[in-house]
Design a protein around this motif. Structure first.
Motif, short mmCIF file in Angstrom:
data_model
loop_
_atom_site.label_atom_id
_atom_site.label_comp_id
_atom_site.label_asym_id
_atom_site.label_seq_id
_atom_site.Cartn_x
_atom_site.Cartn_y
_atom_site.Cartn_z
N SER A 123 0.80 -1.23 0.00
CA SER A 123 0.00 0.00 0.00
C SER A 123 0.83 1.28 0.00
CB SER A 123 -1.03 0.00 1.13
OG SER A 123 -0.44 -0.10 2.39
N PRO A 124 1.90 1.40 0.80
CA PRO A 124 2.65 2.66 0.71
C PRO A 124 3.38 2.83 -0.62
CG PRO A 124 3.67 1.19 2.33
CD PRO A 124 2.41 0.54 1.85
N VAL A 125 3.84 1.73 -1.19
CA VAL A 125 4.56 1.81 -2.46
C VAL A 125 3.60 2.11 -3.61
CG1 VAL A 125 5.98 0.50 -4.10
CG2 VAL A 125 6.37 0.26 -1.64
N ALA A 126 2.50 1.36 -3.68
CA ALA A 126 1.54 1.56 -4.76
C ALA A 126 0.87 2.93 -4.66
CB ALA A 126 0.49 0.44 -4.74
N GLY A 127 0.53 3.34 -3.44
CA GLY A 127 -0.10 4.65 -3.27
C GLY A 127 0.83 5.77 -3.72
N ALA A 128 2.08 5.74 -3.25
CA ALA A 128 3.04 6.77 -3.63
C ALA A 128 3.31 6.73 -5.14
CB ALA A 128 4.34 6.59 -2.85
N PHE A 129 3.38 5.53 -5.71
CA PHE A 129 3.63 5.40 -7.14
C PHE A 129 2.51 6.04 -7.96
CE2 PHE A 129 3.37 3.09 -11.20
CZ PHE A 129 4.61 3.43 -11.72
N ALA A 130 1.27 5.91 -7.51
CA ALA A 130 0.15 6.52 -8.23
C ALA A 130 0.28 8.03 -8.27
CB ALA A 130 -1.18 6.11 -7.58
N TYR A 131 0.69 8.64 -7.15
CA TYR A 131 0.87 10.10 -7.10
C TYR A 131 2.08 10.52 -7.93
CZ TYR A 131 -2.69 10.48 -3.54
OH TYR A 131 -3.89 10.46 -2.87
N TRP A 132 3.14 9.74 -7.88
CA TRP A 132 4.31 10.05 -8.70
C TRP A 132 3.92 9.99 -10.18
CZ3 TRP A 132 6.88 7.16 -12.39
CH2 TRP A 132 8.07 7.73 -12.87
N SER A 133 3.16 8.94 -10.55
CA SER A 133 2.70 8.82 -11.94
C SER A 133 1.86 10.01 -12.35
CB SER A 133 1.89 7.53 -12.13
OG SER A 133 2.69 6.41 -11.84
N ALA A 134 0.95 10.43 -11.47
CA ALA A 134 0.11 11.60 -11.76
C ALA A 134 0.96 12.85 -11.92
CB ALA A 134 -0.94 11.79 -10.66
N SER A 135 2.02 12.95 -11.13
CA SER A 135 2.90 14.12 -11.25
C SER A 135 3.66 14.09 -12.57
CB SER A 135 3.87 14.21 -10.07
OG SER A 135 4.91 13.26 -10.17
N GLN A 136 4.02 12.91 -13.04
CA GLN A 136 4.73 12.79 -14.31
C GLN A 136 3.83 13.14 -15.49
OE1 GLN A 136 8.23 12.18 -14.35
NE2 GLN A 136 7.63 12.73 -12.27
N LEU A 137 2.51 12.97 -15.31
CA LEU A 137 1.55 13.31 -16.35
C LEU A 137 1.04 14.75 -16.22
CD1 LEU A 137 -0.38 9.93 -16.42
CD2 LEU A 137 1.12 10.85 -18.20
N GLY A 138 1.54 15.48 -15.23
CA GLY A 138 1.21 16.90 -15.08
C GLY A 138 -0.06 17.21 -14.31
N ALA A 139 -0.68 16.21 -13.69
CA ALA A 139 -1.93 16.44 -12.95
C ALA A 139 -1.67 17.16 -11.63
CB ALA A 139 -2.66 15.13 -12.70
N LEU A 159 -4.42 4.33 5.54
CA LEU A 159 -5.77 4.27 4.97
C LEU A 159 -6.11 2.96 4.26
CD1 LEU A 159 -6.60 7.81 3.50
CD2 LEU A 159 -7.33 6.76 5.64
N PHE A 160 -5.23 2.44 3.45
CA PHE A 160 -5.63 1.28 2.65
C PHE A 160 -5.99 0.06 3.49
CE2 PHE A 160 -5.07 -2.47 -0.02
CZ PHE A 160 -6.14 -2.24 -0.87
N PRO A 161 -5.22 -0.30 4.52
CA PRO A 161 -5.66 -1.44 5.35
C PRO A 161 -7.04 -1.19 5.99
CG PRO A 161 -3.36 -0.97 5.76
CD PRO A 161 -3.89 0.16 4.91
N LEU A 162 -7.30 0.05 6.36
CA LEU A 162 -8.61 0.38 6.90
C LEU A 162 -9.70 0.18 5.85
CD1 LEU A 162 -10.30 1.68 9.22
CD2 LEU A 162 -9.81 3.89 8.15
N PHE A 163 -9.47 0.69 4.65
CA PHE A 163 -10.43 0.52 3.56
C PHE A 163 -10.68 -0.96 3.25
CE2 PHE A 163 -9.00 4.80 1.58
CZ PHE A 163 -9.80 5.50 2.46
N LEU A 164 -9.63 -1.74 3.23
CA LEU A 164 -9.77 -3.16 2.93
C LEU A 164 -10.58 -3.86 4.01
CD1 LEU A 164 -8.90 -5.14 0.74
CD2 LEU A 164 -6.88 -5.63 2.10
#
Length: 177
Positions: A123-139, A159-164
């Motif tokens: 969860s910390p890796v995938a979550g951070a990667f999603a934001y990094w990806s969004a930053s690379q796309l200019g969002a 958050l993610f363990p709580l959501f799960l």
């Protein structure tokens, strides 16, 4: 009104497709139109995929609120910066993105419930990667990328363990009659 799809495999594929398409739309377009498309996909998910739409809508709403508050903290602290002006706590397309993401813990990411250790590693890796990806796309922009991604990863670790866990309780499919 369309009938809920019975096949678990088809529901899973639709969940994955809706989330991936919505993520791309929200991040690439990153405006109100993207948010509308994202919310439309969430609505379609509730109609076509969800076995317990009222429960899932509540789950999505609560999770979206928590996720948006976390992102609001990142914007307030300057960890995340929007390249476009917005009104509110966070850009509306990001709210839609949270709603889209919250369609996955009860479906395409439900398998993680049986692998709790993996949840805390991924969860910390995938979550951070999603934001990094969004930053690379200019969002979004990451002001201090390393520290920002560490902070975002820690937020996802909470958050993610709580959501799960919530999804396992709220979205459990009704017993067949």
């Amino acid at each position: 009104m369309p009938e809920v799809i019975r096949s678990g495999a088809v529901r899973l594929l639709i969940n994955i497709a809706f989330f991936q398409a919505g993520w791309l739309i929200c991040v690439i377009v990153s405006n109100e139109v993207a948010a509308l498309a994202g919310f439309a996909l969430v609505g379609a998910h509730l109609v076509l995929v969800s076995q317990r739409p009222a429960h899932e809508a509540l789950f999505i709403g609560l999770g979206t609120l928590l996720g948006s508050l976390m992102d609001g903290l990142w914007f307030w602290l300057g960890v995340l910066v929007s390249p476009e002006p917005y009104s509110g706590l966070i850009p509306v397309w990001l709210v839609a993105l949270w709603a889209l993401f919250l369609t996955t813990p009860g479906h395409s990411l439900a398998w993680l419930a049986a692998h709790r250790r993996l949840v805390f590693l991924l969860s910390p890796v995938a979550g951070a990667f999603a934001y990094w990806s969004a930053s690379q796309l200019g969002a979004v922009e990451l002001r201090a990328p390393l520290l920002g991604l560490l902070a975002i990863g820690m937020g996802w670790l909470l958050l993610f363990p709580l959501f799960l866990s919530w999804s396992q309780h709220l979205l459990r499919e009704p017993a067949a009659s």
